[in-house]
Write a protein that holds these residues in place. Structure first.
Motif, mmCIF file in Angstrom:
data_model
loop_
_atom_site.group_PDB
_atom_site.id
_atom_site.type_symbol
_atom_site.label_atom_id
_atom_site.label_comp_id
_atom_site.label_asym_id
_atom_site.label_seq_id
_atom_site.Cartn_x
_atom_site.Cartn_y
_atom_site.Cartn_z
ATOM 1 N N GLY A 42 5.832 -57.847 -30.601
ATOM 2 C CA GLY A 42 5.094 -57.466 -29.400
ATOM 3 C C GLY A 42 5.843 -57.737 -28.109
ATOM 4 N N ASN A 43 6.826 -58.627 -28.153
ATOM 5 C CA ASN A 43 7.627 -58.962 -26.966
ATOM 6 C C ASN A 43 9.022 -58.352 -27.025
ATOM 7 N N ARG A 44 9.254 -57.477 -27.975
ATOM 8 C CA ARG A 44 10.593 -56.954 -28.231
ATOM 9 C C ARG A 44 11.126 -56.027 -27.138
ATOM 10 N N ILE A 45 10.297 -55.097 -26.659
ATOM 11 C CA ILE A 45 10.801 -54.087 -25.728
ATOM 12 C C ILE A 45 9.799 -53.816 -24.617
ATOM 13 N N ALA A 46 10.342 -53.621 -23.417
ATOM 14 C CA ALA A 46 9.548 -53.201 -22.258
ATOM 15 C C ALA A 46 10.206 -51.939 -21.710
ATOM 16 N N ILE A 47 9.394 -50.897 -21.513
ATOM 17 C CA ILE A 47 9.918 -49.605 -21.065
ATOM 18 C C ILE A 47 9.259 -49.225 -19.751
ATOM 19 N N GLU A 48 10.084 -48.664 -18.846
ATOM 20 C CA GLU A 48 9.588 -48.170 -17.569
ATOM 21 C C GLU A 48 10.109 -46.747 -17.402
ATOM 22 N N GLU A 49 9.228 -45.820 -17.062
ATOM 23 C CA GLU A 49 9.675 -44.459 -16.778
ATOM 24 C C GLU A 49 10.049 -44.403 -15.303
ATOM 25 N N VAL A 50 11.342 -44.262 -15.034
ATOM 26 C CA VAL A 50 11.855 -44.278 -13.665
ATOM 27 C C VAL A 50 11.595 -42.936 -12.986
ATOM 28 N N ALA A 51 11.801 -41.865 -13.715
ATOM 29 C CA ALA A 51 11.569 -40.503 -13.238
ATOM 30 C C ALA A 51 11.278 -39.648 -14.463
ATOM 31 N N LYS A 52 10.996 -38.388 -14.242
ATOM 32 C CA LYS A 52 10.725 -37.505 -15.371
ATOM 33 C C LYS A 52 11.953 -37.456 -16.278
ATOM 34 N N ASN A 53 11.757 -37.728 -17.558
ATOM 35 C CA ASN A 53 12.824 -37.723 -18.574
ATOM 36 C C ASN A 53 13.894 -38.796 -18.346
ATOM 37 N N PHE A 54 13.546 -39.861 -17.623
ATOM 38 C CA PHE A 54 14.490 -40.958 -17.380
ATOM 39 C C PHE A 54 13.749 -42.279 -17.556
ATOM 40 N N TRP A 55 14.122 -43.014 -18.613
ATOM 41 C CA TRP A 55 13.498 -44.291 -18.930
ATOM 42 C C TRP A 55 14.508 -45.414 -18.811
ATOM 43 N N ARG A 56 14.006 -46.566 -18.430
ATOM 44 C CA ARG A 56 14.809 -47.782 -18.392
ATOM 45 C C ARG A 56 14.070 -48.802 -19.253
ATOM 46 N N ALA A 57 14.793 -49.438 -20.165
ATOM 47 C CA ALA A 57 14.149 -50.370 -21.087
ATOM 48 C C ALA A 57 14.941 -51.665 -21.187
ATOM 49 N N GLU A 58 14.222 -52.719 -21.510
ATOM 50 C CA GLU A 58 14.853 -54.005 -21.782
ATOM 51 C C GLU A 58 14.354 -54.484 -23.138
ATOM 52 N N ALA A 59 15.298 -54.763 -24.022
ATOM 53 C CA ALA A 59 14.961 -55.250 -25.365
ATOM 54 C C ALA A 59 15.410 -56.696 -25.485
ATOM 55 N N ARG A 60 14.632 -57.471 -26.227
ATOM 56 C CA ARG A 60 14.943 -58.882 -26.427
ATOM 57 C C ARG A 60 14.987 -59.182 -27.920
ATOM 58 N N PHE A 61 16.033 -59.888 -28.305
ATOM 59 C CA PHE A 61 16.198 -60.317 -29.691
ATOM 60 C C PHE A 61 16.538 -61.797 -29.692
#
Length: 144
Positions: A42-61
């Motif tokens: 549940g804490n693995r990934i956070a995704i933000e849609e910056v613009a249409k068809n453009f995502w920025r994500a942070e993954a934690r391991f």
């Protein structure tokens, strides 16, 4: 994939500069390896849609986990990311360490130890379980 938290990834800048093109769908991923052995799903990934068809994500391991980025991208679909996973190209950077020519760098023996460690380290594509036929590696030299 990038190390940057907010700015444009250097690999993306290089790609646009040299190819004079930007892909229609972009997914910028920053992976952080934490000092805990395991990270709950549940804490693995956070995704933000910056613009249409453009995502920025942070993954934690955790440090005991082996990151599997294709599986992570599959899971990102449930978080609203609509990229076509059959048509993904992974852009990764590869740095080659070289000695400084001005004499202000590390002592020669330290450079050689660092170069051996770099050569023997696992390749980024293998570490993140990336499919080899979908990886573009962009290299640069770094003076130490």
């Amino acid at each position: 994939m990038t190390r940057t938290e907010k700015d444009t990834p250097p690999v993306m800048v290089w790609h646009v500069k040299h190819n004079r093109a930007l892909h229609e769908h972009l997914f910028v991923l920053r992976v952080e390896i934490l000092s805990v052995p395991w990270v709950p799903c549940g804490n693995r990934i956070a995704i933000e849609e910056v613009a249409k068809n453009f995502w920025r994500a942070e993954a934690r391991f955790g440090f005991m986990e082996r990151p599997h980025i294709p599986a992570l991208l599959t899971a990102s679909k449930s978080l609203g990311c609509t990229i076509d996973l059959d048509d993904v190209t992974y852009y990764v950077g590869h740095e080659t360490v070289i000695g400084r020519e001005d004499g202000l760098g590390l002592p020669k023996w330290q450079e050689e130890i660092f170069a051996v460690m770099e050569r023997n380290a696992i390749h980024v594509s293998d570490f993140f379980s990336l499919p080899t036929d979908q990886v573009v590696e962009i290299g640069r030299q770094v003076s130490i």
